[in-house]
Design an enzyme around this catalytic site. Sequence first.
Site, PDB file in Angstrom:
ATOM      1  N   LYS A  13       0.942  -1.266   0.038  1.00  0.00           N
ATOM      2  CA  LYS A  13       0.116  -0.193   0.371  1.00  0.00           C
ATOM      3  C   LYS A  13       0.734   1.071   0.093  1.00  0.00           C
ATOM      4  O   LYS A  13       0.734   2.230  -0.745  1.00  0.00           O
ATOM      5  CB  LYS A  13      -0.996  -0.137   1.176  1.00  0.00           C
ATOM      6  CG  LYS A  13      -2.273   0.852   1.295  1.00  0.00           C
ATOM      7  CD  LYS A  13      -3.079   0.540   2.123  1.00  0.00           C
ATOM      8  CE  LYS A  13      -2.479   0.300   3.582  1.00  0.00           C
ATOM      9  NZ  LYS A  13      -2.822   1.346   4.540  1.00  0.00           N
ATOM     10  N   ARG A  88     -12.156   3.500   9.680  1.00  0.00           N
ATOM     11  CA  ARG A  88     -12.070   1.842  10.071  1.00  0.00           C
ATOM     12  C   ARG A  88     -13.390   1.351  10.584  1.00  0.00           C
ATOM     13  O   ARG A  88     -13.361   0.115  10.966  1.00  0.00           O
ATOM     14  CB  ARG A  88     -11.076   1.993  11.323  1.00  0.00           C
ATOM     15  CG  ARG A  88      -9.863   2.329  10.970  1.00  0.00           C
ATOM     16  CD  ARG A  88      -8.636   1.973  11.870  1.00  0.00           C
ATOM     17  NE  ARG A  88      -7.272   1.998  11.023  1.00  0.00           N
ATOM     18  CZ  ARG A  88      -6.225   2.209  11.508  1.00  0.00           C
ATOM     19  NH1 ARG A  88      -6.257   2.498  12.981  1.00  0.00           N
ATOM     20  NH2 ARG A  88      -5.286   1.910  10.889  1.00  0.00           N
ATOM     21  N   ARG A 127      11.732 -13.894   5.075  1.00  0.00           N
ATOM     22  CA  ARG A 127      12.655 -12.989   4.792  1.00  0.00           C
ATOM     23  C   ARG A 127      13.876 -12.833   5.537  1.00  0.00           C
ATOM     24  O   ARG A 127      13.915 -12.955   6.857  1.00  0.00           O
ATOM     25  CB  ARG A 127      12.129 -11.462   4.744  1.00  0.00           C
ATOM     26  CG  ARG A 127      10.924 -11.201   3.748  1.00  0.00           C
ATOM     27  CD  ARG A 127      10.677 -10.189   3.922  1.00  0.00           C
ATOM     28  NE  ARG A 127      10.077  -9.339   5.092  1.00  0.00           N
ATOM     29  CZ  ARG A 127       9.093  -8.278   5.183  1.00  0.00           C
ATOM     30  NH1 ARG A 127       8.639  -7.676   4.295  1.00  0.00           N
ATOM     31  NH2 ARG A 127       8.365  -8.116   6.220  1.00  0.00           N
ATOM     32  N   ARG A 161      14.150  -9.505  10.776  1.00  0.00           N
ATOM     33  CA  ARG A 161      13.405  -8.624  11.695  1.00  0.00           C
ATOM     34  C   ARG A 161      12.604  -9.435  12.561  1.00  0.00           C
ATOM     35  O   ARG A 161      11.964 -10.470  12.310  1.00  0.00           O
ATOM     36  CB  ARG A 161      12.428  -7.715  10.580  1.00  0.00           C
ATOM     37  CG  ARG A 161      13.111  -6.787   9.922  1.00  0.00           C
ATOM     38  CD  ARG A 161      12.355  -6.164   8.701  1.00  0.00           C
ATOM     39  NE  ARG A 161      10.869  -5.991   9.176  1.00  0.00           N
ATOM     40  CZ  ARG A 161      10.158  -5.055   8.673  1.00  0.00           C
ATOM     41  NH1 ARG A 161      10.327  -4.753   7.480  1.00  0.00           N
ATOM     42  NH2 ARG A 161       8.569  -5.147   9.067  1.00  0.00           N
ATOM     43  N   ARG A 172      -1.269  -9.288  12.838  1.00  0.00           N
ATOM     44  CA  ARG A 172      -1.479  -7.954  12.030  1.00  0.00           C
ATOM     45  C   ARG A 172      -2.490  -8.256  10.972  1.00  0.00           C
ATOM     46  O   ARG A 172      -3.366  -7.410  10.554  1.00  0.00           O
ATOM     47  CB  ARG A 172      -0.040  -7.559  11.281  1.00  0.00           C
ATOM     48  CG  ARG A 172       0.840  -7.053  12.237  1.00  0.00           C
ATOM     49  CD  ARG A 172       2.269  -7.017  11.942  1.00  0.00           C
ATOM     50  NE  ARG A 172       2.545  -6.589  10.445  1.00  0.00           N
ATOM     51  CZ  ARG A 172       3.509  -6.616   9.659  1.00  0.00           C
ATOM     52  NH1 ARG A 172       4.348  -7.584  10.197  1.00  0.00           N
ATOM     53  NH2 ARG A 172       3.994  -6.123   8.583  1.00  0.00           N
TER      54      ARG A 172
END
Length: 215
Positions: A13, A88, A127, A161, A172
């Site tokens: 996004k 939201r 990753r 990370r 999330r």
Amino acid sequence: MILILLGAPGAGKGTQAQRLMNEHGLVQLSTGDMLREAVANKTEYGIKAKAAMDAGELVTDEIVVNIIADRIGHDDCKNGFILDGFPRNVPQAEALDAMLSEKGLKLDHVVLMTVDEEELTKRIIGRFTCSSCNEGYHDEFKRPAVDNVCDKCGGTDFTRRKDDNIETVQARFETYRSQTEPLLPYYESKGVLSKVNGMSAIEEVAGEIKAVLGV
Ligand SMILES: [Zn+2]
């Protein structure tokens, strides 16, 4: 043009918003930034927002919508803007529509960047990067030619990370779904909702978004 971009974490996004800003002079307005600005500038609704926050209360939708109303009156919004982080839920969406309509404006497009959560989770949790040169790698899709040796600089130290683990990623997605899904039927019924495939390459997604916006 007035636009809302919706997309799961990792859908790209931010990247697409940045392109729309650069290519079409749209401004991205994040609720958090607008609130902070209004508080710092001590605007009427900035003062009200600060009072609510100081009292440990939520800033009401009415205050937020008024802060947005003030912000979009600024000169840099004349080509249009992308709202980020608002609305939201349906009451917020309705309040936004009412405010825009009072100004003789309307929301042109809501673009949902759809993702395949399972695939995206795989992309995120695999990753890792070289600690020396920052080259990005992936457990499945882009392993170094020699295990544990960076192709680019020969470094042997890699980092991941902390957030790129399955629990965090799923949490999330959960947050994203709870904040986005209720809006979809609302915007669908208004005829402004479009879906693009957020799993495609950046260029392709950009092309799909342009086609939706007709730019
Ligand atoms: Zn390296």
